[in-house]
Write an enzyme that holds these catalytic residues in place. Structure first.
Site, mmCIF file in Angstrom:
data_model
loop_
_atom_site.group_PDB
_atom_site.id
_atom_site.type_symbol
_atom_site.label_atom_id
_atom_site.label_comp_id
_atom_site.label_asym_id
_atom_site.label_seq_id
_atom_site.Cartn_x
_atom_site.Cartn_y
_atom_site.Cartn_z
ATOM 1 C CE LYS A 118 -4.138 -2.015 2.088
ATOM 2 N NZ LYS A 118 -3.694 -3.404 1.978
ATOM 3 C CD GLU A 202 -4.330 6.352 3.851
ATOM 4 O OE1 GLU A 202 -3.740 6.161 2.766
ATOM 5 O OE2 GLU A 202 -5.487 5.938 4.081
ATOM 6 C CG HIS A 237 -12.869 -2.997 7.184
ATOM 7 N ND1 HIS A 237 -12.833 -1.641 6.896
ATOM 8 C CD2 HIS A 237 -12.520 -3.107 8.495
ATOM 9 C CE1 HIS A 237 -12.467 -0.971 7.969
ATOM 10 N NE2 HIS A 237 -12.276 -1.827 8.955
ATOM 11 N NE ARG A 295 -8.835 -9.587 -5.195
ATOM 12 C CZ ARG A 295 -9.959 -9.028 -4.779
ATOM 13 N NH1 ARG A 295 -11.023 -9.035 -5.568
ATOM 14 N NH2 ARG A 295 -10.039 -8.446 -3.596
#
Length: 500
Positions: A118, A202, A237, A295
């Site tokens: 990431k 973040e 999530h 993907r």
């Protein structure tokens, strides 16, 4: 340039069936693989050939890439489609196939590596001019460094494991005294789950929406987007319901997101199907890069229905070296589509509920599709993801698509196991879903603590009849209770009599 003669599908369940059907329409032979638990799975019966690859646990079967490559050679395949999950983003597997002279129907190894971490992905996106969330430029090594960053960008913040996914290695910090424990927990989870303790920070966007853009690239340097999908109905999530287009993204912002996603794909010379995921601030209408999935996505059918393009066939064309069959100006959104993920789980506790399916009838009708591997007598195994079907509906308007989904779910009969069908029906009726204002906190705020009487009883006559027949065969049937019809046989009988 010829397409492939035979493709091995390195996956199971509904996605393996989806790929097998694409192969059949293209005149390509299909090869299935299966574990002990999947000997009687529908994907095994539908493929042209099927090979056993090991015991039920995925690490000994569907994640055993050496065994899968051995089967590839035995079956004489010239390509492998990984589906999603399992080995779909495994660079070792993709490289091993390349070394064996077998085409991997997916992005290049370099693509997967570039977006797998990431932090490196975020740096690449900044270089491409894609908006990113304010935060650390790299890994954060100490609590003291984390505190300085938090003071600079302001609370709340989110700490993420660089190699994380699926909600693992993530903590939201709303008060400074929570930071140290959250920092250490994320590093620990990163090490335990992904063998990498690196974390970054973040700015946390309160009540955001999760918007993703479908992108496609080929080996001829063509890159396009196929617009967005809204995936904000999530629990821990994990997505539950997706729709296309988003009810919240203005058209001008939609176009900007698409352009940003194409820049992201071009930045790494992306090949095949991929998804750029954005955090969307519903208040300011600003969006920020979150990650890229290299993907096919579970929710790809809603893009197919709204745009009219078969994404799996396009993956096969691109992997065979052909240019994209469409250009950006060809791609339009028509109408509205919704996907509901049907899982073998308790709708109240969300716990998986494997077992033998006693009765199964998929909904039918105009402008809808069911991707499923469920059938009467099939035993849903405990070893894999509990999703057993996807119901996709289309309408000229969002309201029509929702109403069609409600009708379809009322017709969906699955007994013998608990499912989340009634949860879907309740979500679709919720005012915040109906008006499109829901965010990623929707489930947490409205359904995290669920009372058994929250769900409305399913009143569809066909559903009642199916449950009544089941209860007649077994008066103590748990299936009737799990469908929230009633555990009282006489009450069902009275309902049926009133409807005749």
């Amino acid at each position: 340039m010829a397409l492939f003669k035979k493709i091995l599908i390195a996956n199971r369940g509904e996605i393996a069936i989806r790929i097998t059907r694409a192969c059949r329409e293209l005149g390509i032979g299909s090869v299935a693989v299966f574990s002990d638990a999947d000997r009687d799975s529908l994907h095994v019966f539908l493929a042209d050939e099927a090979y056993h690859i090991g015991p039920s646990p995925s690490r000994e079967s569907y994640l055993n890439y050496n065994k899968i490559i051995e089967v590839c050679k035995k079956a004489g395949v010239d390509a492998v489609h990984p589906g999603y999950g399992f080995l779909s983003e495994n660079t070792t597997f993709a490289q091993a196939l390349k070394d064996a002279g077998i085409t991997f129907i997916g992005p290049t190894v370099a693509n997967i590596e570039a977006m797998g971490d990431k932090l490196s992905a975020k740096a690449l996106m900044k270089k491409a001019g894609v908006p990113t969330v304010p935060g650390s430029d790299g890994g954060v090594e100490s609590v003291e460094e984390a505190q300085k960053i938090a003071e600079q960008i302001g609370l709340p913040i989110i700490i993420k494991a660089s190699a994380g996914g699926g909600g693992k290695g993530m903590r939201v910090v709303r008060q400074m005294d929570e930071l140290e424990s959250a920092f250490r927990a994320c590093r620990s989870e990163g090490q335990n789950y992904f063998a990498d303790p690196t974390v970054y920070i973040e700015k946390f966007i309160n009540d955001p929406k999760h918007i993703e853009i479908q992108v496609f690239g080929d080996t001829h340097n063509n890159h396009v987007h196929l617009f967005e999908r809204e995936c904000s109905v999530q629990r821990r999530h994990q997505k539950i319901i997706e729709e296309c287009p988003s009810p919240s993204v203005p058209h001008e912002v939609r176009l900007r997101m698409g352009e940003a996603a194409v820049r992201a794909a071009k930045q790494i010379n992306y090949v095949g199907a991929g998804t750029i995921e954005f955090i969307f601030d519903n208040a300011t209408k600003e969006f920020y890069f979150m990650e890229m999935n290299t993907r096919l996505q579970v929710e790809h059918p809603i893009t197919e229905i709204v745009t009219g393009y078969d994404l799996v066939k396009e993956q096969i064309y691109v992997a065979a070296g052909k240019p994209l069959s469409f250009k950006q100006e060809d791609i339009k959104q028509k109408g509205h589509a919704i996907e509901a993920r049907i899982c073998a789980e308790d709708p109240i506790t969300y716990k998986p509920h494997p077992g033998v399916i006693r009765a199964c009838r998929h909904p039918q009708g105009p402008f809808m599709r069911v991707d499923s591997y469920a059938y009467p007598g099939y035993e849903v195994p405990i070893f894999y993801d509990p999703m057993i079907a996807k119901v996709i509906t289309w309408g000229e308007t969002r309201e029509e698509a929702i109403d069609r989904m409600q009708r379809a779910l009322s017709e969906f009969v699955l007994t013998g196991i608990k499912t989340n069908i009634v949860l879907h029906k309740t979500i679709l009726d919720h005012p915040k879903f109906r008006d499109g204002s829901y965010t990623t906190q929707f489930i947490e705020k409205n359904f995290e603590v669920i009372e058994p009487n929250l769900f409305k009883e399913v009143e569809d006559p066909v559903f009642l009849i199916a449950a009544a027949i089941t209860a007649y065969n077994d008066r103590k049937s748990k299936d009737v209770r799990q469908l929230n019809l009633t555990s009282n046989w006489k009450r069902i009988s009275r309902k049926l009599q009133l409807r005749t």
